[in-house]
Design a protein around this motif. Structure first.
Motif, PDB file in Angstrom:
ATOM      1  N   MET A   1       0.851  -1.193   0.000  1.00  0.00           N
ATOM      2  CA  MET A   1       0.000   0.000   0.000  1.00  0.00           C
ATOM      3  C   MET A   1       0.893   1.251   0.000  1.00  0.00           C
ATOM      4  O   MET A   1       1.750   1.396   0.877  1.00  0.00           O
ATOM      5  CB  MET A   1      -0.882  -0.043   1.254  1.00  0.00           C
ATOM      6  N   PRO A   2       0.712   2.147  -0.958  1.00  0.00           N
ATOM      7  CA  PRO A   2       1.526   3.375  -0.992  1.00  0.00           C
ATOM      8  C   PRO A   2       1.258   4.265   0.216  1.00  0.00           C
ATOM      9  O   PRO A   2       0.151   4.314   0.736  1.00  0.00           O
ATOM     10  CB  PRO A   2       1.061   4.078  -2.272  1.00  0.00           C
ATOM     11  N   ARG A   3       2.292   4.929   0.657  1.00  0.00           N
ATOM     12  CA  ARG A   3       2.202   5.859   1.780  1.00  0.00           C
ATOM     13  C   ARG A   3       2.528   7.252   1.270  1.00  0.00           C
ATOM     14  O   ARG A   3       3.212   7.414   0.263  1.00  0.00           O
ATOM     15  CB  ARG A   3       3.205   5.470   2.866  1.00  0.00           C
ATOM     16  N   PRO A   4       2.097   8.290   1.988  1.00  0.00           N
ATOM     17  CA  PRO A   4       2.476   9.649   1.589  1.00  0.00           C
ATOM     18  C   PRO A   4       3.982   9.851   1.793  1.00  0.00           C
ATOM     19  O   PRO A   4       4.612   9.157   2.587  1.00  0.00           O
ATOM     20  CB  PRO A   4       1.659  10.551   2.511  1.00  0.00           C
ATOM     21  N   LEU A   5       4.522  10.807   1.068  1.00  0.00           N
ATOM     22  CA  LEU A   5       5.944  11.130   1.230  1.00  0.00           C
ATOM     23  C   LEU A   5       6.205  11.588   2.659  1.00  0.00           C
ATOM     24  O   LEU A   5       5.405  12.339   3.221  1.00  0.00           O
ATOM     25  CB  LEU A   5       6.349  12.242   0.262  1.00  0.00           C
ATOM     26  N   PRO A   6       7.307  11.179   3.248  1.00  0.00           N
ATOM     27  CA  PRO A   6       7.626  11.594   4.622  1.00  0.00           C
ATOM     28  C   PRO A   6       8.226  13.005   4.647  1.00  0.00           C
ATOM     29  O   PRO A   6       9.411  13.205   4.859  1.00  0.00           O
ATOM     30  CB  PRO A   6       8.641  10.547   5.081  1.00  0.00           C
ATOM     31  N   LEU A   7       7.366  13.971   4.381  1.00  0.00           N
ATOM     32  CA  LEU A   7       7.825  15.370   4.298  1.00  0.00           C
ATOM     33  C   LEU A   7       7.060  16.235   5.269  1.00  0.00           C
ATOM     34  O   LEU A   7       5.876  16.006   5.473  1.00  0.00           O
ATOM     35  CB  LEU A   7       7.620  15.894   2.873  1.00  0.00           C
ATOM     36  N   PRO A   8       7.670  17.260   5.835  1.00  0.00           N
ATOM     37  CA  PRO A   8       9.092  17.565   5.720  1.00  0.00           C
ATOM     38  C   PRO A   8       9.925  16.518   6.442  1.00  0.00           C
ATOM     39  O   PRO A   8       9.479  15.895   7.399  1.00  0.00           O
ATOM     40  CB  PRO A   8       9.214  18.932   6.375  1.00  0.00           C
ATOM     41  N   PHE A   9      11.151  16.363   5.990  1.00  0.00           N
ATOM     42  CA  PHE A   9      12.054  15.376   6.578  1.00  0.00           C
ATOM     43  C   PHE A   9      12.967  16.086   7.563  1.00  0.00           C
ATOM     44  O   PHE A   9      13.472  17.171   7.265  1.00  0.00           O
ATOM     45  CB  PHE A   9      12.864  14.685   5.475  1.00  0.00           C
ATOM     46  N   PRO A  10      13.205  15.511   8.749  1.00  0.00           N
ATOM     47  CA  PRO A  10      14.015  16.191   9.773  1.00  0.00           C
ATOM     48  C   PRO A  10      15.392  16.601   9.249  1.00  0.00           C
ATOM     49  O   PRO A  10      16.063  15.832   8.568  1.00  0.00           O
ATOM     50  CB  PRO A  10      14.153  15.143  10.880  1.00  0.00           C
ATOM     51  N   ASP A  11      15.780  17.816   9.566  1.00  0.00           N
ATOM     52  CA  ASP A  11      17.103  18.365   9.249  1.00  0.00           C
ATOM     53  C   ASP A  11      17.395  18.493   7.758  1.00  0.00           C
ATOM     54  O   ASP A  11      18.536  18.676   7.371  1.00  0.00           O
ATOM     55  CB  ASP A  11      18.222  17.555   9.927  1.00  0.00           C
ATOM     56  N   GLU A  12      16.405  18.361   6.898  1.00  0.00           N
ATOM     57  CA  GLU A  12      16.591  18.550   5.456  1.00  0.00           C
ATOM     58  C   GLU A  12      15.981  19.879   5.057  1.00  0.00           C
ATOM     59  O   GLU A  12      14.840  20.182   5.409  1.00  0.00           O
ATOM     60  CB  GLU A  12      15.915  17.438   4.654  1.00  0.00           C
ATOM     61  N   THR A  13      16.733  20.662   4.310  1.00  0.00           N
ATOM     62  CA  THR A  13      16.217  21.953   3.865  1.00  0.00           C
ATOM     63  C   THR A  13      15.894  21.948   2.370  1.00  0.00           C
ATOM     64  O   THR A  13      15.173  22.804   1.890  1.00  0.00           O
ATOM     65  CB  THR A  13      17.238  23.077   4.150  1.00  0.00           C
ATOM     66  N   GLU A  14      16.424  20.986   1.634  1.00  0.00           N
ATOM     67  CA  GLU A  14      16.162  20.909   0.196  1.00  0.00           C
ATOM     68  C   GLU A  14      15.076  19.881  -0.094  1.00  0.00           C
ATOM     69  O   GLU A  14      14.900  18.923   0.652  1.00  0.00           O
ATOM     70  CB  GLU A  14      17.435  20.519  -0.547  1.00  0.00           C
ATOM     71  N   ALA A  15      14.393  20.092  -1.205  1.00  0.00           N
ATOM     72  CA  ALA A  15      13.371  19.135  -1.635  1.00  0.00           C
ATOM     73  C   ALA A  15      14.054  17.831  -2.048  1.00  0.00           C
ATOM     74  O   ALA A  15      15.164  17.842  -2.577  1.00  0.00           O
ATOM     75  CB  ALA A  15      12.576  19.701  -2.803  1.00  0.00           C
ATOM     76  N   PRO A  16      13.414  16.708  -1.797  1.00  0.00           N
ATOM     77  CA  PRO A  16      14.015  15.427  -2.166  1.00  0.00           C
ATOM     78  C   PRO A  16      14.001  15.215  -3.681  1.00  0.00           C
ATOM     79  O   PRO A  16      13.240  15.853  -4.405  1.00  0.00           O
ATOM     80  CB  PRO A  16      13.106  14.409  -1.474  1.00  0.00           C
ATOM     81  N   LEU A  17      14.859  14.323  -4.131  1.00  0.00           N
ATOM     82  CA  LEU A  17      14.867  13.908  -5.526  1.00  0.00           C
ATOM     83  C   LEU A  17      14.314  12.489  -5.590  1.00  0.00           C
ATOM     84  O   LEU A  17      14.646  11.644  -4.759  1.00  0.00           O
ATOM     85  CB  LEU A  17      16.285  13.943  -6.096  1.00  0.00           C
ATOM     86  N   VAL A  18      13.493  12.226  -6.553  1.00  0.00           N
ATOM     87  CA  VAL A  18      12.931  10.893  -6.759  1.00  0.00           C
ATOM     88  C   VAL A  18      13.862  10.165  -7.714  1.00  0.00           C
ATOM     89  O   VAL A  18      14.299  10.725  -8.721  1.00  0.00           O
ATOM     90  CB  VAL A  18      11.503  10.997  -7.354  1.00  0.00           C
ATOM     91  N   THR A  19      14.179   8.913  -7.402  1.00  0.00           N
ATOM     92  CA  THR A  19      15.116   8.177  -8.245  1.00  0.00           C
ATOM     93  C   THR A  19      14.490   6.981  -8.951  1.00  0.00           C
ATOM     94  O   THR A  19      15.146   6.327  -9.757  1.00  0.00           O
ATOM     95  CB  THR A  19      16.322   7.685  -7.421  1.00  0.00           C
ATOM     96  N   GLU A  20      13.215   6.710  -8.645  1.00  0.00           N
ATOM     97  CA  GLU A  20      12.569   5.591  -9.312  1.00  0.00           C
ATOM     98  C   GLU A  20      11.066   5.814  -9.376  1.00  0.00           C
ATOM     99  O   GLU A  20      10.463   6.278  -8.416  1.00  0.00           O
ATOM    100  CB  GLU A  20      12.860   4.284  -8.557  1.00  0.00           C
TER     101      GLU A  20
END
Length: 118
Positions: A1-20
């Motif tokens: 079952m898909p889950r929502p993106l875990p955002l915001p992510f602790p201590d990350e200031t940049e948006a994530p990159l999707v790799t797949e």
């Protein structure tokens, strides 16, 4: 079952990159580096507010009614949403604020007229 993106992510200031990307129906998987758009990285609160805003066709007074909060609270949440997608909210129009107060019955016509003349 898909889950929502875990955002915001602790201590990350940049948006994530999707790799797949996986397309379940066809079984195809695409690998690479893909950027998420500004809407994909909204917090759940901002996303819920955006969905409501779209549902009521951009009518902030209707958002106010549905949420049961004050108009200034709705405007503040809207400004937060704008900042989250990369826009700086416009400065509030003081005359517009007076007219909004008049419309909500917070000012009498005479009081509004005095404020507008200043």
């Amino acid at each position: 079952m898909p889950r929502p993106l875990p955002l915001p992510f602790p201590d990350e200031t940049e948006a994530p990159l999707v790799t797949e990307l996986r397309f379940p129906t066809s079984g195809v998987t695409v690998s690479g580096v893909f950027e998420l758009n500004e809407f994909a990285v909204l917090t759940s609160d901002n996303l819920d507010f955006l969905r409501l805003y779209i549902r009521v066709r951009g009518n902030l007074k209707e958002v106010e009614r549905v949420l049961g909060v004050s108009y200034p609270t709705v405007r503040a949440r809207f400004d937060t949403l704008l900042r989250a997608i990369g826009y700086e909210p416009e400065a509030a129009d003081p005359q517009g604020a007076v007219l909004d107060q008049l419309e909500r019955g917070e000012l009498t016509p005479d009081e509004a007229a005095r404020k507008l003349r200043r």
